[in-house]
Design a protein around this motif. Sequence first.
Motif, PDB file in Angstrom:
ATOM      1  N   ASP A  63       0.818  -1.007   0.135  1.00 35.65           N
ATOM      2  CA  ASP A  63      -0.263  -0.160   0.193  1.00 35.65           C
ATOM      3  C   ASP A  63       0.961   1.489  -0.098  1.00 35.65           C
ATOM      4  N   THR A  64       1.224   2.185  -1.072  1.00 36.59           N
ATOM      5  CA  THR A  64       1.651   3.276  -0.887  1.00 36.59           C
ATOM      6  C   THR A  64       0.660   4.322  -1.405  1.00 36.59           C
ATOM      7  N   SER A  65       1.688   6.158  -1.631  1.00 37.77           N
ATOM      8  CA  SER A  65       1.135   6.796  -2.849  1.00 37.77           C
ATOM      9  C   SER A  65       1.687   7.465  -2.815  1.00 37.77           C
ATOM     10  N   GLY A  66       1.458   8.754  -3.908  1.00 39.30           N
ATOM     11  CA  GLY A  66       1.995   9.747  -4.080  1.00 39.30           C
ATOM     12  C   GLY A  66       1.988  10.899  -2.854  1.00 39.30           C
ATOM     13  N   PHE A  67       1.544  11.114  -2.808  1.00 36.72           N
ATOM     14  CA  PHE A  67       0.856  11.971  -2.183  1.00 36.72           C
ATOM     15  C   PHE A  67       1.622  11.523  -0.184  1.00 36.72           C
ATOM     16  N   LEU A 109      -6.998  14.683  -8.802  1.00 36.44           N
ATOM     17  CA  LEU A 109      -7.015  13.502  -8.945  1.00 36.44           C
ATOM     18  C   LEU A 109      -6.362  13.061 -10.395  1.00 36.44           C
ATOM     19  N   ARG A 110      -6.560  13.661 -11.013  1.00 34.86           N
ATOM     20  CA  ARG A 110      -5.888  13.330 -12.600  1.00 34.86           C
ATOM     21  C   ARG A 110      -4.322  13.273 -12.812  1.00 34.86           C
ATOM     22  N   GLU A 111      -3.728  14.109 -11.597  1.00 36.61           N
ATOM     23  CA  GLU A 111      -2.379  14.804 -11.280  1.00 36.61           C
ATOM     24  C   GLU A 111      -1.508  13.722 -10.252  1.00 36.61           C
ATOM     25  N   ARG A 118       4.023   7.672 -12.431  1.00 41.33           N
ATOM     26  CA  ARG A 118       5.454   8.300 -12.892  1.00 41.33           C
ATOM     27  C   ARG A 118       6.507   7.623 -11.750  1.00 41.33           C
ATOM     28  N   THR A 119       6.266   7.313 -10.067  1.00 40.93           N
ATOM     29  CA  THR A 119       6.904   7.457  -9.789  1.00 40.93           C
ATOM     30  C   THR A 119       7.342   6.310  -9.334  1.00 40.93           C
ATOM     31  N   LEU A 120       6.230   5.320  -9.673  1.00 41.15           N
ATOM     32  CA  LEU A 120       6.053   3.781  -9.569  1.00 41.15           C
ATOM     33  C   LEU A 120       6.965   3.717 -10.712  1.00 41.15           C
ATOM     34  N   GLY A 121       6.340   3.893 -12.114  1.00 41.49           N
ATOM     35  CA  GLY A 121       6.790   3.260 -12.774  1.00 41.49           C
ATOM     36  C   GLY A 121       6.382   2.248 -13.676  1.00 41.49           C
ATOM     37  N   LEU A 122       4.855   2.462 -13.213  1.00 43.23           N
ATOM     38  CA  LEU A 122       4.006   1.500 -13.750  1.00 43.23           C
ATOM     39  C   LEU A 122       3.064   2.373 -15.628  1.00 43.23           C
ATOM     40  N   ASP A 123       2.725   1.737 -16.388  1.00 49.94           N
ATOM     41  CA  ASP A 123       1.636   2.366 -17.449  1.00 49.94           C
ATOM     42  C   ASP A 123       0.470   2.326 -16.348  1.00 49.94           C
ATOM     43  N   THR A 124       0.144   1.270 -16.338  1.00 45.66           N
ATOM     44  CA  THR A 124      -1.229   1.129 -15.603  1.00 45.66           C
ATOM     45  C   THR A 124      -1.291   0.733 -13.803  1.00 45.66           C
ATOM     46  N   LEU A 125      -2.245   1.741 -13.064  1.00 41.35           N
ATOM     47  CA  LEU A 125      -1.879   1.102 -11.647  1.00 41.35           C
ATOM     48  C   LEU A 125      -3.051   0.470 -11.369  1.00 41.35           C
ATOM     49  N   PRO A 126      -2.101  -0.962 -11.206  1.00 37.81           N
ATOM     50  CA  PRO A 126      -2.940  -2.265 -11.012  1.00 37.81           C
ATOM     51  C   PRO A 126      -4.756  -1.240  -9.766  1.00 37.81           C
TER      52      PRO A 126
END
Length: 198
Positions: A63-67, A109-111, A118-126
């Motif tokens: 469990d993680t987050s960009g914020f 929300l879009r940002e 970008r920070t996880l390096g994933l095209d699609t966030l699961p």
Amino acid sequence: MSTPQPGPSSAHRPATDPTYVVAGHRVDRVGFGTMRLHAVPPQYTDAVPVLRRAVDLGVDHIDTSGFYGPGTANEAVRTALDPYPEDLLIVTKVGWTPQFSPAFAPQQLREAVELNRRTLGLDTLPMVNLRLDDRLHARPESIDEPLGVLQAEQEAGRIGRIGISHAPPPSMCAAPAPSPTSPACRTSTTSRPLAMTP
């Protein structure tokens, strides 16, 4: 960006019970939260071995987050685990700022989705959870707009599944949700409900 790869962690995964299915993954109830990793130094010296050891010991969802940071917790996860094992579920969340104030406006929300990608390096966030607050607890109908924004991100291929965190069962059970999100009420081991998409 990253594509999940098979990893050795499944060989070490204990057959714990109960488990439940989240975003197509059967996972243990207890995962690894990265909130405290936001203070790690830029090189993530301490966080990287901890994250790798957690997965080696059988942790199957993070469990993680960009914020968190903003972005530093995600970057630590990426540094430690990318390419991600295919049996590891990365769950992130949106709806708050790094100062832990609500951020439910569509552009926010879009940002946030883009920051997580970008920070996880994933095209699609699961899996992306909408993190609610007490204000929304009292007005469950107000989740329609933010869920609609996330649904649009899902349809664009940037999100796999949508969930809701920090919502009490009465609110979530009563809340109308735009199809196909249709939240269902679930409860975590800390008695904090978690609503998952099918």
